[in-house]
Design a protein around this motif. Structure first.
Motif, PDB file in Angstrom:
ATOM      1  N   ALA A 102     -19.994 -23.088   3.842  1.00 44.97           N
ATOM      2  CA  ALA A 102     -19.710 -21.911   4.877  1.00 44.97           C
ATOM      3  C   ALA A 102     -20.533 -20.808   4.943  1.00 44.97           C
ATOM      4  O   ALA A 102     -20.912 -20.116   5.950  1.00 44.97           O
ATOM      5  CB  ALA A 102     -18.423 -21.422   4.530  1.00 44.97           C
TER       6      ALA A 102
ATOM      7  N   ILE B 108     -13.095 -19.764  11.909  1.00 46.61           N
ATOM      8  CA  ILE B 108     -14.210 -20.826  11.651  1.00 46.61           C
ATOM      9  C   ILE B 108     -13.951 -21.499  13.297  1.00 46.61           C
ATOM     10  O   ILE B 108     -13.326 -21.637  14.032  1.00 46.61           O
ATOM     11  CB  ILE B 108     -13.937 -22.225  10.946  1.00 46.61           C
ATOM     12  CG1 ILE B 108     -13.546 -21.393   9.551  1.00 46.61           C
ATOM     13  CG2 ILE B 108     -15.093 -23.003  10.781  1.00 46.61           C
ATOM     14  CD1 ILE B 108     -14.811 -20.438   8.960  1.00 46.61           C
TER      15      ILE B 108
ATOM     16  N   ASN C 132     -22.225 -19.753   7.924  1.00 40.08           N
ATOM     17  CA  ASN C 132     -21.800 -20.425   9.060  1.00 40.08           C
ATOM     18  C   ASN C 132     -22.354 -21.306   9.985  1.00 40.08           C
ATOM     19  O   ASN C 132     -22.587 -21.360  11.129  1.00 40.08           O
ATOM     20  CB  ASN C 132     -21.232 -19.196  10.078  1.00 40.08           C
ATOM     21  CG  ASN C 132     -20.354 -19.655  11.235  1.00 40.08           C
ATOM     22  OD1 ASN C 132     -19.203 -20.404  10.903  1.00 40.08           O
ATOM     23  ND2 ASN C 132     -20.286 -18.617  12.059  1.00 40.08           N
TER      24      ASN C 132
ATOM     25  N   TRP D  18     -15.843 -26.538  14.554  1.00 35.97           N
ATOM     26  CA  TRP D  18     -15.490 -27.527  13.689  1.00 35.97           C
ATOM     27  C   TRP D  18     -14.095 -27.424  12.961  1.00 35.97           C
ATOM     28  O   TRP D  18     -13.682 -26.290  12.893  1.00 35.97           O
ATOM     29  CB  TRP D  18     -16.599 -27.525  12.773  1.00 35.97           C
ATOM     30  CG  TRP D  18     -18.029 -27.757  13.057  1.00 35.97           C
ATOM     31  CD1 TRP D  18     -18.300 -28.328  14.411  1.00 35.97           C
ATOM     32  CD2 TRP D  18     -19.084 -27.728  12.125  1.00 35.97           C
ATOM     33  NE1 TRP D  18     -19.920 -28.322  14.336  1.00 35.97           N
ATOM     34  CE2 TRP D  18     -20.146 -28.036  13.123  1.00 35.97           C
ATOM     35  CE3 TRP D  18     -19.354 -27.501  10.838  1.00 35.97           C
ATOM     36  CZ2 TRP D  18     -21.535 -28.182  12.753  1.00 35.97           C
ATOM     37  CZ3 TRP D  18     -20.516 -27.649  10.506  1.00 35.97           C
ATOM     38  CH2 TRP D  18     -21.770 -27.723  11.274  1.00 35.97           C
TER      39      TRP D  18
ATOM     40  N   SER E 139     -21.136 -23.894  11.399  1.00 38.82           N
ATOM     41  CA  SER E 139     -20.409 -24.401  12.637  1.00 38.82           C
ATOM     42  C   SER E 139     -21.004 -23.823  13.814  1.00 38.82           C
ATOM     43  O   SER E 139     -20.858 -23.867  14.967  1.00 38.82           O
ATOM     44  CB  SER E 139     -18.967 -23.999  12.484  1.00 38.82           C
ATOM     45  OG  SER E 139     -18.668 -23.007  12.466  1.00 38.82           O
TER      46      SER E 139
ATOM     47  N   VAL F 243     -11.976 -27.106   9.408  1.00 39.69           N
ATOM     48  CA  VAL F 243     -12.415 -26.719   8.128  1.00 39.69           C
ATOM     49  C   VAL F 243     -11.607 -27.294   7.111  1.00 39.69           C
ATOM     50  O   VAL F 243     -10.455 -27.766   7.065  1.00 39.69           O
ATOM     51  CB  VAL F 243     -12.126 -25.250   7.929  1.00 39.69           C
ATOM     52  CG1 VAL F 243     -10.755 -24.791   8.320  1.00 39.69           C
ATOM     53  CG2 VAL F 243     -12.479 -24.440   6.903  1.00 39.69           C
TER      54      VAL F 243
ATOM     55  N   ALA G 159     -17.466 -30.860   9.284  1.00 39.22           N
ATOM     56  CA  ALA G 159     -16.804 -29.976   8.966  1.00 39.22           C
ATOM     57  C   ALA G 159     -17.171 -28.899   8.255  1.00 39.22           C
ATOM     58  O   ALA G 159     -18.276 -29.265   7.515  1.00 39.22           O
ATOM     59  CB  ALA G 159     -15.476 -30.574   7.995  1.00 39.22           C
ATOM     60  N   GLN G 160     -16.790 -27.717   8.130  1.00 41.87           N
ATOM     61  CA  GLN G 160     -17.054 -26.723   7.429  1.00 41.87           C
ATOM     62  C   GLN G 160     -16.514 -26.470   6.101  1.00 41.87           C
ATOM     63  O   GLN G 160     -15.079 -26.595   6.171  1.00 41.87           O
ATOM     64  CB  GLN G 160     -17.007 -25.262   8.210  1.00 41.87           C
ATOM     65  CG  GLN G 160     -17.875 -24.171   7.423  1.00 41.87           C
ATOM     66  CD  GLN G 160     -18.315 -23.016   8.538  1.00 41.87           C
ATOM     67  OE1 GLN G 160     -19.057 -23.521   9.350  1.00 41.87           O
ATOM     68  NE2 GLN G 160     -18.005 -21.987   8.203  1.00 41.87           N
ATOM     69  N   ASP G 161     -17.045 -26.188   5.126  1.00 34.61           N
ATOM     70  CA  ASP G 161     -16.385 -26.150   3.762  1.00 34.61           C
ATOM     71  C   ASP G 161     -16.199 -24.584   3.314  1.00 34.61           C
ATOM     72  O   ASP G 161     -17.044 -23.905   2.970  1.00 34.61           O
ATOM     73  CB  ASP G 161     -17.350 -27.029   2.782  1.00 34.61           C
ATOM     74  CG  ASP G 161     -16.698 -26.984   1.376  1.00 34.61           C
ATOM     75  OD1 ASP G 161     -15.454 -26.871   1.137  1.00 34.61           O
ATOM     76  OD2 ASP G 161     -17.467 -27.544   0.310  1.00 34.61           O
ATOM     77  N   GLU G 162     -14.951 -24.337   3.155  1.00 36.00           N
ATOM     78  CA  GLU G 162     -14.651 -22.988   2.955  1.00 36.00           C
ATOM     79  C   GLU G 162     -14.121 -23.125   1.219  1.00 36.00           C
ATOM     80  O   GLU G 162     -13.042 -23.891   1.177  1.00 36.00           O
ATOM     81  CB  GLU G 162     -13.458 -22.540   3.654  1.00 36.00           C
ATOM     82  CG  GLU G 162     -14.180 -22.016   5.093  1.00 36.00           C
ATOM     83  CD  GLU G 162     -14.790 -20.546   4.879  1.00 36.00           C
ATOM     84  OE1 GLU G 162     -14.637 -19.877   3.811  1.00 36.00           O
ATOM     85  OE2 GLU G 162     -15.430 -20.376   5.816  1.00 36.00           O
TER      86      GLU G 162
ATOM     87  N   SER H  31      -5.948 -25.763   8.605  1.00 35.17           N
ATOM     88  CA  SER H  31      -7.153 -26.538   8.240  1.00 35.17           C
ATOM     89  C   SER H  31      -6.819 -28.232   8.228  1.00 35.17           C
ATOM     90  O   SER H  31      -5.652 -28.560   8.390  1.00 35.17           O
ATOM     91  CB  SER H  31      -7.763 -26.062   6.935  1.00 35.17           C
ATOM     92  OG  SER H  31      -7.113 -26.702   5.929  1.00 35.17           O
TER      93      SER H  31
ATOM     94  N   LEU I 217      -9.319 -18.847   7.934  1.00 32.20           N
ATOM     95  CA  LEU I 217      -9.581 -20.155   8.509  1.00 32.20           C
ATOM     96  C   LEU I 217      -9.678 -20.464   9.928  1.00 32.20           C
ATOM     97  O   LEU I 217     -10.491 -20.998  10.439  1.00 32.20           O
ATOM     98  CB  LEU I 217      -8.496 -20.874   7.983  1.00 32.20           C
ATOM     99  CG  LEU I 217      -8.186 -21.185   6.363  1.00 32.20           C
ATOM    100  CD1 LEU I 217      -6.950 -22.003   6.148  1.00 32.20           C
ATOM    101  CD2 LEU I 217      -9.372 -21.801   5.754  1.00 32.20           C
TER     102      LEU I 217
END
Length: 650
Positions: free
Chosen positions: A495, A544, A498, A547, A500, A549, A511-514, A590, A541
């Motif tokens: 993340a 984002i 950012n 994408w 995305s 998450v 996908a974005q990793d949080e 998510s 969440l």
């Protein structure tokens, strides 16, 4: 997945339309509009009579397609019927060839009704002596009109046809039958509560079945994910392929996945619809050691504890303190025992479907002081996961040169300890090695049905040590490298910065990793109130863009809420409520989550998923607390309201 299907051969889209009475085949109910009685076989006279009770569902006729001119054979009591001057007589045993007076056709009369025409060219009507085809084609009265419906009243009368208007193209929802990469699928006709299936007699394709019907999806490039590519659908019982015919209908008469059997697949539903809910754990401290999780490894050659401070801060520091023979033996023993097949089986049996696997660059490039040997255990992990129906996310936790200067990267130098020397955040200086690691792993596991995703770089340093534009350029190279070996692997980007919001070239399945640790993500940490904790995660969440998450790390620890002075009972209650609040946020907002971590050396820990499950802080281990289905598209959102008690009927 939500998809539209296009026949490139005919330049037409597939659409679902109500089946006209004239196209019905197989067992049907024939009801006279004049008498409101069913038509069936009078066994004594061998004639078709329309004097059977309308509720007598056993009285049916069979329409057997003749294969020419829209004609069919009419069967009653297993006998083929003929258009005779005295009436429709059914006494021929042979049904091999339908021609002459044995051929009939239907002409639609609207609202599910039709006129029956004999091969002598006359319209059939209900008379006192039976069903006789002697009327002029111009005759229009109730005696010439029949309500015709499929004999199996549970079957929908919906045909799949072709249209040149994309605006009328139907949407089909793909339901996977054997895991993320399975070729076994069924197609739900969106808006019709029915699945694509075959008419057993005509082999035409329609939305007939209330229950799912399996097809095998054959994609030309060998992959099994949907994309804008050509593919074919094979019917399992017959082995035939669905084929777009000249007459605007679709049937299952193709012999090979080519020509009119090929369809273009257009994904219209978005990224999240591709995957079931990800529920998993991190296999922390297996292929990248973190001292706090496995302190017993941090001993010198003679078994004495290594001091904390500047000695052995991370895995590289540990390796530098050991002789070559000791480090090799110690790591082999650790890799062999930390995670075994029994652990994977336990996960699969307790509601989980995914493992996220942190690793360092040395898993494929074991430069001194690191030792080789871990890769063979990663291969074993994939085999175990394939056996037990689990998916794998490879997570590049320790890039060469370190991506964040933290001990979690395994090679960070001073690891932000001011008195210990230089902290390293130099992964961009070692791109060749890091990209080679990504290429090696992507290539090796591309064909595994358990290979779900690849996390390119864990928790990239978000300070002045790295430039965001250079990081995005590295991500593009990593993405392209993964795509060389798999067009459909989920590529997961941290993340920080950012990503995305960045326009990657050719992007798909990103996908974005949080990582949601409350004390780090939120100014005041967690609160005493579950609803507030839920809203904090939900808001994070929902911020984002573009994408889906993935919550790649979360825990019941590192929360920032003061629990000093509370009773054990109140502490346990707060942890349970905190868990349910987080689960509700992650499963409603998510694509899923992976807990940090599956285990730690100290069992009774809020970092230890297995312990928390057994203690009933988390679902999966007790009948009173289980996860909702990971096939989320069949569920109402309330089924994932763990904190609110999942009161779907309230």
């Amino acid at each position: 997945d939500d998809i539209k299907i296009y026949s490139g051969s005919h330049k037409k889209w597939l659409t679902v339309v109500s089946q006209k009475a004239s196209t019905l085949r197989g067992r049907v109910s024939f009801i006279s509009e004049a008498t409101l009685l069913r038509c069936g076989l009078d066994t004594a006279s061998e004639l078709i009579m329309c004097n059977f009770g309308v509720k007598d569902a056993s009285v049916q006729l069979e329409l057997k397609d003749a294969g020419w001119g829209g004609r069919f054979g009419l069967l009653a009591g297993g006998k083929l019927c003929s258009d005779r001057p005295e009436g429709i007589k059914c006494n021929k045993a042979s049904t091999a060839k339908i021609s002459g007076w044995e051929a009939f056709k239907l002409v639609d009369a609207g609202q599910g009704t039709a006129n029956l025409i004999g091969e002598r060219g006359k319209m059939c009507s209900v008379q006192s002596s039976g069903l006789i085809c002697n009327d002029s084609r111009d005759a229009q009265g109730a005696t010439q009109v029949f309500k015709i419906t499929a004999g199996d009243e549970s079957r929908k009368s919906l045909l799949v046809q072709q249209t040149s208007d994309e605006g009328t193209a139907s949407i089909f929802k793909v339901i996977r039958k054997g895991g993320y990469a399975s070729t076994k699928i069924s197609l739900l006709c969106v808006g019709h509560a029915a699945y694509v299936s075959l008419d057993p007699h005509s082999k035409k394709v329609g939305c007939f079945s209330p229950d799912s019907v399996e097809f095998d999806y054959h994609r030309l490039d060998g992959q099994t994910w949907w994309n804008v590519v050509k593919g074919a659908f094979r019917d399992f019982p017959s082995g035939k392929y669905l084929r777009a015919e000249d007459g605007d209908y679709v049937d299952a008469m193709g012999n090979a996945p080519d020509g009119w059997q090929l369809f273009d697949i257009h994904l219209v539903g978005g990224y999240e619809t591709v995957y079931p809910m990800v529920r998993g754990v991190n296999l922390g401290s297996w292929f990248l050691i973190e001292r706090w999780m496995k302190e017993s490894l941090f001993k010198d050659d003679h078994g004495s504890d290594l001091k904390h401070g500047c000695t052995a801060i991370d895995e590289q520091g540990l390796m530098e303190q050991l002789s070559s023979s000791v480090r090799t033996e110690r790591m082999e023993r650790h890799w062999r025992s930390w995670i075994t097949e029994s652990d994977i089986a336990w996960m699969a049996n307790h509601g989980l479907n995914t493992v996220r696997v942190p690793f360092g660059y040395w898993i494929t490039h074991p430069e001194p002081p690191f030792v080789g040997g871990a890769f063979k255990y990663l291969v074993k992990l994939f085999k175990w996961c394939e056996k037990h129906g689990m998916s794998v996310i490879l997570d590049f936790h320790g890039l060469k040169g370190s991506q964040n200067g933290h001990f979690t990267s395994g090679n960070c130098g001073a690891c932000k300890k001011k008195d210990c020397g230089t902290t390293l955040v130099r992964f961009l200086q070692h791109q060749d090695t890091n990209l080679a690691v990504i290429a090696n792993l992507s290539r090796h596991f591309a064909q595994s049905p358990s290979y779900l995703g690849f996390g390119v770089a864990n928790e990239v340093g978000g300070d002045d040590a790295v430039d965001s534009r250079e990081v995005m350029a590295f991500y593009q190279k990593a993405y392209d490298t993964i795509r060389q070996h798999s067009t459909d692997t989920l590529v997961i980007l941290d993340a920080t910065f950012n990503p995305s919001g960045f326009p990657f070239v050719g992007e798909q399945h990103l996908a974005q990793d949080e990582h949601v640790y409350y004390s780090a993500r939120f100014k005041d940490g967690a609160t005493a109130h579950s609803d507030k904790n839920y809203k904090l995660a939900k808001k994070k969440l929902e911020g984002i863009i573009r994408w889906p998450v993935l919550v790649g790390e979360w825990a019941l620890d590192h929360h920032g809420h003061d629990l000093d002075g509370v009773t054990d009972e109140d502490r346990d209650r707060w942890h349970r409520e905190f868990a349910l609040a987080q689960l509700q946020a992650y499963e409603q907002h998510s694509m899923g989550w992976t807990y940090w971590s599956y285990k730690t050396e100290y069992h009774a820990s809020t970092w230890n998923y297995k312990h928390l499950c057994e203690k009933e802080f988390l679902p999966g281990c007790h009948s009173s607390l289980q996860y909702s289905s990971d096939i989320w598209w069949d569920q109402d959102l309330c089924n994932y309201a763990y904190m609110d008690g999942r009161k779907c009927n309230a």
